[in-house]
Design an enzyme around this catalytic site. Sequence first.
Site, PDB file in Angstrom:
ATOM      1  N   LYS A 190       0.858  -1.177   0.000  1.00 58.97           N
ATOM      2  CA  LYS A 190       0.000   0.000   0.000  1.00 58.97           C
ATOM      3  C   LYS A 190       0.897   1.231   0.000  1.00 58.97           C
ATOM      4  CE  LYS A 190      -2.904   3.102   2.515  1.00 58.97           C
ATOM      5  NZ  LYS A 190      -2.060   4.213   2.012  1.00 58.97           N
ATOM      6  N   GLU A 266       8.486   1.050  12.050  1.00 58.55           N
ATOM      7  CA  GLU A 266       9.473   2.124  12.175  1.00 58.55           C
ATOM      8  C   GLU A 266       8.674   3.413  12.241  1.00 58.55           C
ATOM      9  OE1 GLU A 266      11.167   5.230  11.776  1.00 58.55           O
ATOM     10  OE2 GLU A 266      11.595   4.748   9.681  1.00 58.55           O
ATOM     11  N   CYS A 301      12.498  10.679   9.180  1.00 54.59           N
ATOM     12  CA  CYS A 301      12.292  10.127  10.516  1.00 54.59           C
ATOM     13  C   CYS A 301      13.557  10.197  11.369  1.00 54.59           C
ATOM     14  CB  CYS A 301      11.792   8.686  10.422  1.00 54.59           C
ATOM     15  SG  CYS A 301      12.778   7.638   9.343  1.00 54.59           S
ATOM     16  N   GLU A 400       7.842  15.279  17.107  1.00 56.88           N
ATOM     17  CA  GLU A 400       8.444  15.171  15.782  1.00 56.88           C
ATOM     18  C   GLU A 400       7.770  16.178  14.848  1.00 56.88           C
ATOM     19  OE1 GLU A 400       9.902  11.628  12.817  1.00 56.88           O
ATOM     20  OE2 GLU A 400       7.903  11.460  13.679  1.00 56.88           O
TER      21      GLU A 400
END
Length: 502
Positions: A190, A266, A301, A400
């Site tokens: 996906k 992750e 990330c 973040e």
Amino acid sequence: MEKNFAYYQQRAAQLAFETRALIDGRFVDAASGELFDTVNPANGRRLAGIARCGEREVDAAVSAARRVFESGDWSRATPKHRKKVLLRFADLVEANLETLAVMESLDSGKPIRDALSADLPDMIESLRWHAEAADKLYDQVAPTAPDIVAMIVREPIGVVGAVLPWNFPIYLAGWKIGPALASGNSIVIKPAEQTTLTALVLGRLALEAGVPEGVLNIVPGDGETVGQAIGRHRDIDCVSFTGSGEVGRLFLKYSAESNMKRVVLECGGKSPALVLADAHDLAGVAEQVALGALFCQGENCSAGSRLIVHRARKDELLEEVKRAFDAWRVGDPLDPTTRVGAMIEPGHMRRVLGYIASGKAQGAQLVYGGNQLRQDSGGSFVEPTIFDGVRSSMTIAREEIFGPVLSVLTFGDLAEGVAIANDTSYGLASSVYTSSLDAAHSVARQIRAGTVSVNCFSEGDTGVPFGGYKESGFGGREKSLLAHDQYTQTKTVWIQLARGGA
């Protein structure tokens, strides 16, 4: 002749996009006939309408993946054969490198220079590296009594669901496709809703390379429908997800509420760049800090978004970092001189600008940037930004941001610096800058992160594992031989031999 902005604009105008799902070796429209738009972040214009798939298409893709897995056409093919097919796949990606790079830049807003020099080459390397590993991973024989043979064999886990992020669409596709297919699995991918185009090209190239129909399927659509259907599907054996912690938790829930499939996550980071008092070449350190904070617009990330520097060196280093930031030009992603492209979409740009406003409101000192740029373009651009005087309790130091925003914090003694570096719920990556080998080893051991780079910003190469501690990772590692572990199961075969011989 050097390829310039006009050249890549022309290449972009000539592109034709595949917009249908790939299921069981055929490109098909969504059964509903519905489409969703994929938009160029640099100008806000529609690129294409993509098939909006749902549970029905996920079921069809999983059914095809299971059928071909059980048939053994790929799962029981010799490792040498799988290696040859995957190497052909990598060759075809390389032959289409420029087309894919332009498409990736258009779809994600990342600079064409990064797509050409980093994303595509690293994706190709990942396919080749794992292809070469396919016939070099040995099973084991355990030490037993003379009349016992105990084999420990590695088998493919089955059907893998891979859910990709929008910041490195083709690069991370390689991280998942390489080890999953090299190990003999089938896969249902996906892509992120925002960045679907290059994944569909990969599907066509995989078929051309000789990957059997049904082994690699691509189902575009929304996370709430396609992503959830993959997470809950009882005939998927493993899900590998890269993205937010919020969605990662949902995949753990989906697994628990369905067939307890393996989940590999992750889920981001808040990576520190820790600069000790004895760090040398502050101009060089600043260049690495800028790279860590601004590469991929900070939509990374492992971005080094927290600069933690000894008080005695802060003022000097901050001036060097500002000079280094000056070299990171914001511009149209198709311009080869651009180093900072567009945020993925307007909503995300507003989120990043909201964090900048939060930093100001909570008392941090805005010392560089902080503005929306190129508003006349219709795109989503944020200026590289630096906050000084940041405290660990501030929102910009804890959450973040996923944008080009650097927070500067200071420390006195080394123990305090390490404590600030570890004062986060994340633990994906980090950097340490020092001229002391003793300090480098000591601090690297104390920082709780999956990767610690010394005197550079780096995630390593394909041969080293990548993944995080704490809320940054769960269930396995990307890259290296360890990536094969998450897509395989070990089986013990215990054989009692006839006593006394034949």
